[in-house]
Design a protein around this motif. Structure first.
Motif, short mmCIF file in Angstrom:
data_model
loop_
_atom_site.label_atom_id
_atom_site.label_comp_id
_atom_site.label_asym_id
_atom_site.label_seq_id
_atom_site.Cartn_x
_atom_site.Cartn_y
_atom_site.Cartn_z
N PRO A 129 31.22 -1.59 62.66
CA PRO A 129 31.20 0.02 62.79
C PRO A 129 30.10 0.32 62.23
CG PRO A 129 33.19 -0.95 62.01
CD PRO A 129 32.15 -2.25 62.02
N VAL A 130 29.74 1.69 62.48
CA VAL A 130 28.39 2.20 61.88
C VAL A 130 28.77 3.42 61.00
CG1 VAL A 130 26.67 4.06 62.79
CG2 VAL A 130 27.44 2.01 64.18
N ILE A 131 27.90 3.55 60.00
CA ILE A 131 27.73 4.72 59.12
C ILE A 131 26.63 5.50 59.46
CG2 ILE A 131 27.58 5.54 56.67
CD1 ILE A 131 29.37 3.11 55.79
N LEU A 132 26.67 6.63 59.67
CA LEU A 132 25.70 7.60 60.18
C LEU A 132 25.26 8.62 58.98
CD1 LEU A 132 23.65 8.57 62.28
CD2 LEU A 132 25.17 10.22 63.24
N ALA A 133 23.77 8.61 58.55
CA ALA A 133 23.30 9.56 57.37
C ALA A 133 22.58 10.54 58.41
CB ALA A 133 22.84 8.90 56.38
N VAL A 134 22.66 11.67 57.85
CA VAL A 134 22.07 12.98 58.63
C VAL A 134 21.45 13.79 57.27
CG1 VAL A 134 21.81 14.69 60.27
CG2 VAL A 134 23.51 12.79 60.30
N ASP A 135 20.02 13.98 57.26
CA ASP A 135 19.30 14.87 56.38
C ASP A 135 18.13 15.23 56.74
OD1 ASP A 135 18.23 16.07 53.91
OD2 ASP A 135 20.11 15.38 52.89
N ASP A 136 17.65 16.33 56.80
CA ASP A 136 16.31 16.69 56.94
C ASP A 136 15.18 16.37 56.02
OD1 ASP A 136 17.42 18.96 55.47
OD2 ASP A 136 15.49 20.00 56.31
N GLU A 137 15.60 15.96 54.87
CA GLU A 137 14.75 15.94 53.85
C GLU A 137 14.34 14.22 53.78
OE1 GLU A 137 15.18 17.44 49.87
OE2 GLU A 137 16.29 19.17 50.71
N ARG A 152 22.52 21.62 54.21
CA ARG A 152 21.27 22.62 54.41
C ARG A 152 20.29 22.12 55.30
NH1 ARG A 152 19.70 26.27 49.08
NH2 ARG A 152 21.81 27.25 48.68
N MET A 153 20.49 22.11 56.49
CA MET A 153 19.66 21.70 57.50
C MET A 153 19.13 22.61 58.59
SD MET A 153 20.87 17.65 58.64
CE MET A 153 22.37 18.26 59.34
N PRO A 154 17.59 22.90 58.74
CA PRO A 154 17.75 24.00 59.92
C PRO A 154 18.10 23.62 61.26
CG PRO A 154 15.52 22.47 59.25
CD PRO A 154 16.63 22.28 58.44
N GLN A 155 18.19 25.04 61.79
CA GLN A 155 18.84 24.91 63.53
C GLN A 155 20.19 24.46 63.54
OE1 GLN A 155 15.36 23.10 63.12
NE2 GLN A 155 14.70 25.37 63.39
#
Length: 566
Positions: free
Chosen positions: A4-12, A64-67
């Motif tokens: 299975p997958v763990i997905l991390a999302v961050d603009d920094e 706090r990610m743009p768009q």
């Protein structure tokens, strides 16, 4: 099975690198860790994972990610992966947004930045969420997915091919399954014709040819060598038996199959009179066992590849194949079996694959749930199909042209049909016409005694009305009877009163040997063969005995074997 997958999302970048590092340190053994630098990029990753049939266990996204904020991303992600756990990374000032997100996107937890040390601030929280996710996790189907609609003839063709070649697949009806529409859109194929075949790696094929599909699902379609000791054409019980005995006795053996292993026997829902299986087995199970056994001894199997023509030169038999190649062998066994005869009534051509099926009871049975269906035929194959369909359909009517089943069906099947509450037998009856445009709606049944034609509602008709040999490619090459069955052994000598025309060997033909030395026949394609699986298996094994005798005889010519391209 993929993790299975763990997905991390961050603009920094620095934060994304840090959270990815910590996740991999603790979870890499059990999960694949994916990353994305924005919500939009993460949605692209989700689309690719969904097409590849991957499972996501947990999202961890920065607020706090743009768009696109973290909450907005999680709301979109829920549409594709509603069961994944959702974690929001927040600063102190975002606490109110995180609390609102608990209701808006069913947020499971929010973590304040920084989360160090992770052993205290990160891992205990995620461990608990992942344990909870695994407790309710149902492993996904890891195989081919086919998107189409119930009455699509090309969809039936694809599903029947996959089923008969023992390729696991999942069927998604575009009219009833929301996931089918989602997958079609994610594949960028919303305007492409169906069926849509989605492979395990996410590759999508719109209305593929059988040859292209075979290549993609990993079937063996090109021979490894140019020359073999023995080539067997046809992989029904006779062909598989010949391959098992030939390969196990040291012959370099190649099998060629134009559709799928098993022949007509492979489509049988239940075989109950084959020695050694007192409770019976399905044709698919018998085929699987035979294929595995042949391969274990080193036999090579090509499918779906058709033998188009035959030439004999310098003691070698050269086959031209449908993939454009040629193979040569010192001995050839023809075990091509027979094909179902087509129904010659109005509407048959139009509705083939859209309610009218030849054989195919295994492939289409579940789709008949709650429906009224017809089986045409009076042999064992028809009886087995009727009983199998009765497990799903509301009613099954067996249409029999003759006066009874006793002349053509085994008694044990007749007794079981009589016991089945939702199976009816209509004797002296045949199909007069099929009614329907896009799919079958009714059948017109002709009563032979009165001449009356009655139209009856029906959603499916399964036809088992005899068969004809697959020998068009052998005309003018081997001696055939008027129906196209192959002559062999004593039949060749007895009919002509002498050895077959063009026979070059000093000896007379072996039993099962055709009018060309070194070419043998086994199974249903042989003239006056016994139409039983055990007989076909016996002939396949016996043909190999004669192959050995032929190969031990005088060499036809001391020349090198012809090249496959020649």
């Amino acid at each position: 099975m993929e993790k299975p997958v763990i997905l991390a999302v961050d603009d920094e970048p620095s934060v994304l690198a840090a959270v990815t590092r910590d996740l991999r340190r603790h979870y890499a053994a059990s999960y694949d860790i994916e990353r994305a630098a924005s919500g939009a990029e993460a949605l692209e990753v989700l689309g690719e994972l969904k097409l590849a049939n991957r499972v996501i266990a947990l999202f961890i996204a920065d607020q706090r990610m743009p768009q696109m904020s973290g909450v907005e991303f999680l709301a979109r992600a829920m549409e594709l992966y509603p069961d994944a756990r959702r974690v929001l990374l927040t600063a102190y000032a975002d606490t109110d947004a995180a609390i609102r997100a608990i209701n808006e996107v069913k947020l499971d937890h929010y973590l304040m930045k920084p989360w160090h040390p992770p052993e205290e601030q990160l891992y205990p929280v995620l461990d608990d969420l992942l344990d909870d996710w695994r407790a309710n996790y149902q492993p996904v189907f890891e195989g081919v997915r086919v998107v189409g609609h119930r009455w699509l003839a090309d969809g039936h063709r694809v599903r029947d091919f996959l089923a008969r070649n023992l390729v696991p697949y999942r069927w998604l009806d575009i009219e009833t399954d929301a996931e089918a529409t989602t997958l079609r859109e994610l594949a960028g194929a919303a305007a492409e014709p169906l069926p849509l075949v989605i492979l395990a790696d996410g590759t999508a094929l719109s209305r593929p040819t059988i040859a292209a599909l075979a290549e993609k699902v990993g079937l063996h379609t090109h021979a490894v060598a140019e020359t073999y000791d023995l080539v067997v054409v046809g992989t029904g019980p006779a062909g598989l038996a010949a391959a098992v005995y030939g390969a196990s006795e040291g012959l370099r053996t190649l099998l060629i199959e134009r559709e799928a292993p098993g022949g007509q026997a492979g489509t049988s829902s239940r075989i109950e009179n084959y020695l050694g299986f007192p409770v019976g087995l399905s044709g698919a199970d018998l085929t699987r066992r035979g294929v595995q056994q042949a391969r274990r001894f080193g036999a090579e199997i090509l499918t779906p590849v058709e033998a188009l023509s035959l030439e004999t030169r310098d003691g070698y038999h050269i086959l031209t194949l449908s993939n454009g190649s040629k193979v040569a062998a010192q001995a050839l066994i023809v075990a091509t079996g027979v094909s179902y005869r087509l129904l010659d009534v109005p509407g048959a051509e139009r509705l083939s694959g859209a309610g009218l099926y030849y054989g195919a009871a295994m492939t289409e049975a579940m789709g008949t749930a709650g429906q009224d269906v017809f089986v045409v035929g009076a042999g064992n194959s028809a009886g087995q199909a009727a009983l199998h369909l009765a497990r799903y359909a509301r009613s099954v009517t067996l249409l029999v042209r003759g006066k009874s089943l006793a002349d053509s069906m085994s008694q044990y099947l007749i007794e079981r049909i009589e016991e089945a509450e939702n199976v009816a037998v209509q004797t002296g009856a045949s199909i007069h016409a099929l009614v329907g445009e896009a799919s079958l709606e009714a059948v017109a049944v002709l009563d032979s005694a009165s001449g009356a034609v009655t139209e009856v509602p029906a959603r499916a008709v399964f036809v088992f009305i005899g068969a004809s040999p697959r020998t068009d490619w052998l005309k003018d090459k081997l001696q055939l009877d008027a129906q196209g069955f192959i002559l062999s052994g004593a039949d060749l000598v007895r009919e002509a009163g002498r050895k077959p025309e063009g026979w070059l060997a000093e000896r007379e033909p072996f039993w099962l040997e055709t009018s060309v030395p070194g070419i043998f026949v086994a199974g249903d394609v042989r003239r006056q063969s016994t139409k039983r699986i055990a007989s076909a298996v016996g002939e396949g094994a016996m043909a190999v005995t004669f192959v050995h005798q032929h190969l031990r005889g005088p060499a036809p010519a001391q020349r090198p074997p012809p090249a496959a391209g020649g």
